[in-house]
Design an enzyme around this catalytic site. Sequence first.
Site, PDB file in Angstrom:
ATOM      1  N   GLY A   1       0.841  -1.190   0.000  1.00 49.14           N
ATOM      2  CA  GLY A   1       0.000   0.000   0.000  1.00 49.14           C
ATOM      3  C   GLY A   1       0.878   1.243   0.000  1.00 49.14           C
ATOM      4  O   GLY A   1       2.008   1.196   0.485  1.00 49.14           O
TER       5      GLY A   1
ATOM      6  N   GLN B   1       3.294   9.990   0.810  1.00 53.14           N
ATOM      7  CA  GLN B   1       4.571   9.293   0.973  1.00 53.14           C
ATOM      8  C   GLN B   1       5.505   9.547  -0.210  1.00 53.14           C
ATOM      9  O   GLN B   1       6.705   9.292  -0.108  1.00 53.14           O
ATOM     10  CB  GLN B   1       4.343   7.780   1.106  1.00 53.14           C
ATOM     11  CG  GLN B   1       3.699   7.381   2.406  1.00 53.14           C
ATOM     12  CD  GLN B   1       3.585   5.875   2.493  1.00 53.14           C
ATOM     13  OE1 GLN B   1       2.631   5.296   2.014  1.00 53.14           O
ATOM     14  NE2 GLN B   1       4.582   5.236   3.081  1.00 53.14           N
TER      15      GLN B   1
ATOM     16  N   CYS C   1       6.471  -0.165   6.964  1.00 54.66           N
ATOM     17  CA  CYS C   1       6.086   1.032   6.217  1.00 54.66           C
ATOM     18  C   CYS C   1       7.270   1.513   5.385  1.00 54.66           C
ATOM     19  O   CYS C   1       8.385   1.575   5.888  1.00 54.66           O
ATOM     20  CB  CYS C   1       5.662   2.119   7.207  1.00 54.66           C
ATOM     21  SG  CYS C   1       5.152   3.635   6.411  1.00 54.66           S
ATOM     22  N   LEU C   2       6.992   1.858   4.137  1.00 54.93           N
ATOM     23  CA  LEU C   2       8.064   2.336   3.255  1.00 54.93           C
ATOM     24  C   LEU C   2       8.672   3.626   3.780  1.00 54.93           C
ATOM     25  O   LEU C   2       9.817   3.942   3.477  1.00 54.93           O
ATOM     26  CB  LEU C   2       7.528   2.549   1.834  1.00 54.93           C
ATOM     27  CG  LEU C   2       6.865   1.326   1.179  1.00 54.93           C
ATOM     28  CD1 LEU C   2       6.543   1.608  -0.272  1.00 54.93           C
ATOM     29  CD2 LEU C   2       7.725   0.092   1.298  1.00 54.93           C
TER      30      LEU C   2
ATOM     31  N   HIS D   1      -3.891   1.597   7.768  1.00 57.97           N
ATOM     32  CA  HIS D   1      -2.518   2.104   7.796  1.00 57.97           C
ATOM     33  C   HIS D   1      -2.365   3.274   6.810  1.00 57.97           C
ATOM     34  O   HIS D   1      -1.789   4.311   7.148  1.00 57.97           O
ATOM     35  CB  HIS D   1      -1.569   0.946   7.439  1.00 57.97           C
ATOM     36  CG  HIS D   1      -0.127   1.313   7.328  1.00 57.97           C
ATOM     37  ND1 HIS D   1       0.833   0.813   8.182  1.00 57.97           N
ATOM     38  CD2 HIS D   1       0.541   2.112   6.459  1.00 57.97           C
ATOM     39  CE1 HIS D   1       2.023   1.311   7.842  1.00 57.97           C
ATOM     40  NE2 HIS D   1       1.870   2.091   6.792  1.00 57.97           N
ATOM     41  N   GLU D   2      -2.913   3.088   5.603  1.00 64.61           N
ATOM     42  CA  GLU D   2      -2.747   4.123   4.571  1.00 64.61           C
ATOM     43  C   GLU D   2      -3.613   5.359   4.848  1.00 64.61           C
ATOM     44  O   GLU D   2      -3.179   6.484   4.591  1.00 64.61           O
ATOM     45  CB  GLU D   2      -3.060   3.552   3.184  1.00 64.61           C
ATOM     46  CG  GLU D   2      -2.173   2.372   2.755  1.00 64.61           C
ATOM     47  CD  GLU D   2      -0.683   2.655   2.827  1.00 64.61           C
ATOM     48  OE1 GLU D   2      -0.278   3.827   2.707  1.00 64.61           O
ATOM     49  OE2 GLU D   2       0.086   1.695   3.036  1.00 64.61           O
TER      50      GLU D   2
ATOM     51  N   HIS E   1      -1.854   7.536   7.083  1.00 64.90           N
ATOM     52  CA  HIS E   1      -0.864   8.376   6.387  1.00 64.90           C
ATOM     53  C   HIS E   1      -1.501   9.679   5.906  1.00 64.90           C
ATOM     54  O   HIS E   1      -0.933  10.757   6.066  1.00 64.90           O
ATOM     55  CB  HIS E   1      -0.303   7.654   5.152  1.00 64.90           C
ATOM     56  CG  HIS E   1       0.885   6.787   5.433  1.00 64.90           C
ATOM     57  ND1 HIS E   1       2.069   7.287   5.916  1.00 64.90           N
ATOM     58  CD2 HIS E   1       1.080   5.456   5.277  1.00 64.90           C
ATOM     59  CE1 HIS E   1       2.938   6.292   6.054  1.00 64.90           C
ATOM     60  NE2 HIS E   1       2.362   5.170   5.674  1.00 64.90           N
TER      61      HIS E   1
HETATM   62 ZN    ZN Z   1       3.133   3.306   5.636  1.00 60.91          ZN
END
Ligand code: ZN
Length: 167
Positions: free
Chosen positions: A33, A38, A82-83, A124-125, A128
Site C-alpha cells: 500500500g 509518501q 512502512c516504506l 494504515h494508509e 498516512h
Molecule cells: Zn506506511
Amino acid sequence: MKKSTDDIQDIDSDLEKLANDMFETMYIADGIGLAANQVGVSKSLIVIDTSAATKKNDPKYILINPQILETSEETNEYQEGCLSVPKFFEDVIRPKKIKVRFWDLKGKEFNIEADETLARVMQHEIDHLNGILFYERLTPIRRTLSKSKLSRIRKRQTKPDYEMVYE
Ligand code: ZN
C-alpha cells in the site's frame, strides 16, 4: 508525511498517472500500500495491492478521498511495516473490520466492508493521509522498547533499500 493531505476536488488524467506511478514505486519497494503524501504529493489518494502478503491474486485498489465510516469492536494484531519507516516491523492492534467510503478514478463512489489484510492496509494508509505513522499506534510498552530503533530512523541513519522521498 506528518501533515494531513487535501481532499481531491477534480478527478483528471494527472491523477491516473499519479496512481500508476505510485503502484510502480510501491512494487519496487515491495510494499502492499502507498499513500500519495509518501511520495511528496499532498493529495488524498491511496493505492493498494495486498497480493504479495496474502499470496492470492487480490484486486488492486485506488482510493480517492477515503473515509472510514465504521470500525468493528473486534480487533486483531498484525505485523506492520512502512516504506516511510525503513526496516522497522512491529505488531499493531487495530479493528479487524472497517466500513470505508471512497471514490475511484471515474468518480464513482464506493462503500465497502473490508476485513483482515485489506482492512489493515486501508487503516494504515488512511492514517498516512491524516499524518499518522504506524508506530504511533504501538502499545506504550512496545513503543518504549522500539525507542532507539525509531530514533535512528528519524535521524535517517537507517537506510532503505529503495529511493525514499523525505519531507
Ligand atoms: Zn506506511
